[in-house]
Design a protein around this motif. Structure first.
Motif, PDB file in Angstrom:
ATOM      1  N   LEU A  57      29.381  84.291  81.841  1.00  0.00           N
ATOM      2  CA  LEU A  57      29.794  82.894  81.525  1.00  0.00           C
ATOM      3  C   LEU A  57      31.101  82.782  82.371  1.00  0.00           C
ATOM      4  O   LEU A  57      32.178  83.750  81.925  1.00  0.00           O
ATOM      5  CB  LEU A  57      30.124  82.646  80.149  1.00  0.00           C
ATOM      6  CG  LEU A  57      28.561  82.947  79.421  1.00  0.00           C
ATOM      7  CD1 LEU A  57      28.941  82.698  77.956  1.00  0.00           C
ATOM      8  CD2 LEU A  57      27.714  81.868  79.620  1.00  0.00           C
ATOM      9  N   LEU A  58      31.448  81.863  83.054  1.00  0.00           N
ATOM     10  CA  LEU A  58      32.735  81.576  83.647  1.00  0.00           C
ATOM     11  C   LEU A  58      33.164  80.140  83.228  1.00  0.00           C
ATOM     12  O   LEU A  58      32.651  79.046  83.675  1.00  0.00           O
ATOM     13  CB  LEU A  58      32.596  81.738  85.163  1.00  0.00           C
ATOM     14  CG  LEU A  58      32.076  82.959  85.958  1.00  0.00           C
ATOM     15  CD1 LEU A  58      31.726  82.854  87.331  1.00  0.00           C
ATOM     16  CD2 LEU A  58      33.299  84.099  85.737  1.00  0.00           C
ATOM     17  N   ALA A  59      34.461  80.252  82.616  1.00  0.00           N
ATOM     18  CA  ALA A  59      34.854  78.939  82.239  1.00  0.00           C
ATOM     19  C   ALA A  59      35.724  78.349  83.743  1.00  0.00           C
ATOM     20  O   ALA A  59      36.394  79.154  84.456  1.00  0.00           O
ATOM     21  CB  ALA A  59      36.046  79.206  81.623  1.00  0.00           C
ATOM     22  N   GLN A  60      35.640  77.180  84.029  1.00  0.00           N
ATOM     23  CA  GLN A  60      36.243  76.686  85.241  1.00  0.00           C
ATOM     24  C   GLN A  60      37.551  75.804  85.103  1.00  0.00           C
ATOM     25  O   GLN A  60      37.644  75.399  83.958  1.00  0.00           O
ATOM     26  CB  GLN A  60      35.253  75.642  85.883  1.00  0.00           C
ATOM     27  CG  GLN A  60      34.185  76.417  86.574  1.00  0.00           C
ATOM     28  CD  GLN A  60      33.308  75.283  87.518  1.00  0.00           C
ATOM     29  OE1 GLN A  60      32.884  74.601  86.955  1.00  0.00           O
ATOM     30  NE2 GLN A  60      33.526  75.869  88.857  1.00  0.00           N
TER      31      GLN A  60
ATOM     32  N   THR B 248      28.029  78.829  99.517  1.00  0.00           N
ATOM     33  CA  THR B 248      28.306  77.470  99.308  1.00  0.00           C
ATOM     34  C   THR B 248      29.195  77.324  98.258  1.00  0.00           C
ATOM     35  O   THR B 248      29.150  78.133  97.353  1.00  0.00           O
ATOM     36  CB  THR B 248      27.063  76.449  98.870  1.00  0.00           C
ATOM     37  OG1 THR B 248      27.384  75.266  98.692  1.00  0.00           O
ATOM     38  CG2 THR B 248      26.493  77.195  97.629  1.00  0.00           C
ATOM     39  N   ASP B 249      30.268  76.515  98.179  1.00  0.00           N
ATOM     40  CA  ASP B 249      31.179  76.093  97.359  1.00  0.00           C
ATOM     41  C   ASP B 249      30.695  75.556  95.960  1.00  0.00           C
ATOM     42  O   ASP B 249      30.022  74.840  95.975  1.00  0.00           O
ATOM     43  CB  ASP B 249      32.250  75.070  97.806  1.00  0.00           C
ATOM     44  CG  ASP B 249      33.046  75.850  99.068  1.00  0.00           C
ATOM     45  OD1 ASP B 249      33.211  76.955  98.944  1.00  0.00           O
ATOM     46  OD2 ASP B 249      33.599  75.226  99.742  1.00  0.00           O
ATOM     47  N   VAL B 250      30.979  76.098  94.961  1.00  0.00           N
ATOM     48  CA  VAL B 250      30.719  75.715  93.608  1.00  0.00           C
ATOM     49  C   VAL B 250      31.883  74.679  93.256  1.00  0.00           C
ATOM     50  O   VAL B 250      32.756  75.287  92.983  1.00  0.00           O
ATOM     51  CB  VAL B 250      30.329  76.842  92.574  1.00  0.00           C
ATOM     52  CG1 VAL B 250      29.975  76.112  91.101  1.00  0.00           C
ATOM     53  CG2 VAL B 250      29.196  77.701  92.953  1.00  0.00           C
ATOM     54  N   SER B 251      31.410  73.348  92.977  1.00  0.00           N
ATOM     55  CA  SER B 251      32.490  72.518  92.704  1.00  0.00           C
ATOM     56  C   SER B 251      33.203  72.741  91.511  1.00  0.00           C
ATOM     57  O   SER B 251      32.623  72.898  90.294  1.00  0.00           O
ATOM     58  CB  SER B 251      32.034  71.041  92.623  1.00  0.00           C
ATOM     59  OG  SER B 251      31.460  70.711  94.157  1.00  0.00           O
ATOM     60  N   PRO B 252      34.466  72.743  91.428  1.00  0.00           N
ATOM     61  CA  PRO B 252      35.317  73.133  89.926  1.00  0.00           C
ATOM     62  C   PRO B 252      34.795  71.950  89.284  1.00  0.00           C
ATOM     63  O   PRO B 252      35.238  70.758  89.744  1.00  0.00           O
ATOM     64  CB  PRO B 252      36.616  73.486  90.458  1.00  0.00           C
ATOM     65  CG  PRO B 252      36.647  72.974  91.854  1.00  0.00           C
ATOM     66  CD  PRO B 252      35.495  72.587  92.330  1.00  0.00           C
TER      67      PRO B 252
ATOM     68  N   VAL C  17      30.259  77.833  84.167  1.00  0.00           N
ATOM     69  CA  VAL C  17      29.372  78.205  85.011  1.00  0.00           C
ATOM     70  C   VAL C  17      28.516  79.498  84.380  1.00  0.00           C
ATOM     71  O   VAL C  17      29.073  80.657  83.993  1.00  0.00           O
ATOM     72  CB  VAL C  17      29.921  78.844  86.477  1.00  0.00           C
ATOM     73  CG1 VAL C  17      28.919  79.233  87.434  1.00  0.00           C
ATOM     74  CG2 VAL C  17      30.570  77.511  87.223  1.00  0.00           C
ATOM     75  N   ILE C  18      27.277  79.470  84.819  1.00  0.00           N
ATOM     76  CA  ILE C  18      26.533  80.570  83.994  1.00  0.00           C
ATOM     77  C   ILE C  18      25.511  81.288  85.161  1.00  0.00           C
ATOM     78  O   ILE C  18      24.902  80.541  85.794  1.00  0.00           O
ATOM     79  CB  ILE C  18      25.339  80.024  82.975  1.00  0.00           C
ATOM     80  CG1 ILE C  18      26.308  79.267  81.907  1.00  0.00           C
ATOM     81  CG2 ILE C  18      24.689  81.155  82.218  1.00  0.00           C
ATOM     82  CD1 ILE C  18      25.305  78.505  80.974  1.00  0.00           C
ATOM     83  N   ASN C  19      25.753  82.398  85.234  1.00  0.00           N
ATOM     84  CA  ASN C  19      25.201  83.374  86.450  1.00  0.00           C
ATOM     85  C   ASN C  19      24.215  84.252  85.698  1.00  0.00           C
ATOM     86  O   ASN C  19      24.548  84.959  84.604  1.00  0.00           O
ATOM     87  CB  ASN C  19      26.241  83.944  87.278  1.00  0.00           C
ATOM     88  CG  ASN C  19      26.941  83.119  87.828  1.00  0.00           C
ATOM     89  OD1 ASN C  19      26.434  82.028  88.442  1.00  0.00           O
ATOM     90  ND2 ASN C  19      28.366  83.401  88.315  1.00  0.00           N
ATOM     91  N   PHE C  20      23.154  84.401  86.323  1.00  0.00           N
ATOM     92  CA  PHE C  20      21.957  85.460  85.878  1.00  0.00           C
ATOM     93  C   PHE C  20      22.342  86.759  86.885  1.00  0.00           C
ATOM     94  O   PHE C  20      22.185  86.524  87.818  1.00  0.00           O
ATOM     95  CB  PHE C  20      20.925  84.755  85.896  1.00  0.00           C
ATOM     96  CG  PHE C  20      20.603  83.627  84.917  1.00  0.00           C
ATOM     97  CD1 PHE C  20      20.810  83.574  83.469  1.00  0.00           C
ATOM     98  CD2 PHE C  20      20.422  82.490  85.397  1.00  0.00           C
ATOM     99  CE1 PHE C  20      20.534  82.802  82.751  1.00  0.00           C
ATOM    100  CE2 PHE C  20      20.322  81.260  84.548  1.00  0.00           C
ATOM    101  CZ  PHE C  20      20.435  81.256  83.220  1.00  0.00           C
TER     102      PHE C  20
END
Length: 116
Positions: free
Chosen positions: A3-6, A22-26, A32-35
Motif C-alpha cells: 500500500l502506497l499513500a500518494q 508508464t507514469d502513475v498519476s499522483p 496505490v495498491i500493488n500485488f
C-alpha cells in the motif's frame, strides 16, 4: 501486497504488460495498491504482480510503504481455482529467501525505470 499513500510529488511508474514503463498519476490522499509475485503465483496468474519503481523528483521525497505479507512460517498452498496447476506447498520463508537477491539489486543504483 503493498500500500502506497500518494501526494503530489509524483515519480511513481508501473511496468505495462508490453514492457513499457508508464507514469502513475499522483492524487493527493490517493492510495496505490500493488500485488506481488507471491500472489500472482498463488492465484495461477489470475492476479498479476505489479512491477514498480520511483523516479527521484527534483525535490526531496520520502516513501514509507506498508507491506502486508504472511508470517515466515505460514504454509503457502495452492488455492482451489479452476484451471490452476497445483504446486507443492512451501513455507513463506522459502519465497522470502529466494527473493533476497532481487532486494539487493533494488538497492544498488541501476536504470530500472523508464527515462524522462
Amino acid at each position: 501486497m503493498t500500500l502506497l499513500a500518494q501526494d503530489s510529488s509524483g515519480g511513481l511508474q508501473a511496468k505495462m504488460r508490453n514492457g513499457a514503463w508508464t507514469d502513475v498519476s499522483p492524487h493527493d490522499g490517493g492510495l496505490v495498491i500493488n500485488f506481488g509475485k507471491l500472489l500472482e503465483y498463488w492465484t495461477a496468474g489470475q492476479v498479476r504482480a505489479t512491477e514498480q519503481c520511483v523516479l527521484s523528483p527534483s525535490k526531496e521525497r520520502f516513501s514509507i510503504p506498508f507491506f502486508y505479507a504472511p508470517r515466515l512460517d505460514a504454509e503457502i498452498a495452492p488455492l482451489p481455482l479452476p484451471g490452476d496447476k497445483p504446486f507443492e506447498p512451501f513455507p513463506y520463508a522459502d519465497h522470502v529467501w529466494a527473493s533476497l537477491p532481487k532486494f539487493r539489486r533494488l538497492f544498488r543504483p541501476s536504470p530500472v525505470c523508464g527515462a524522462r
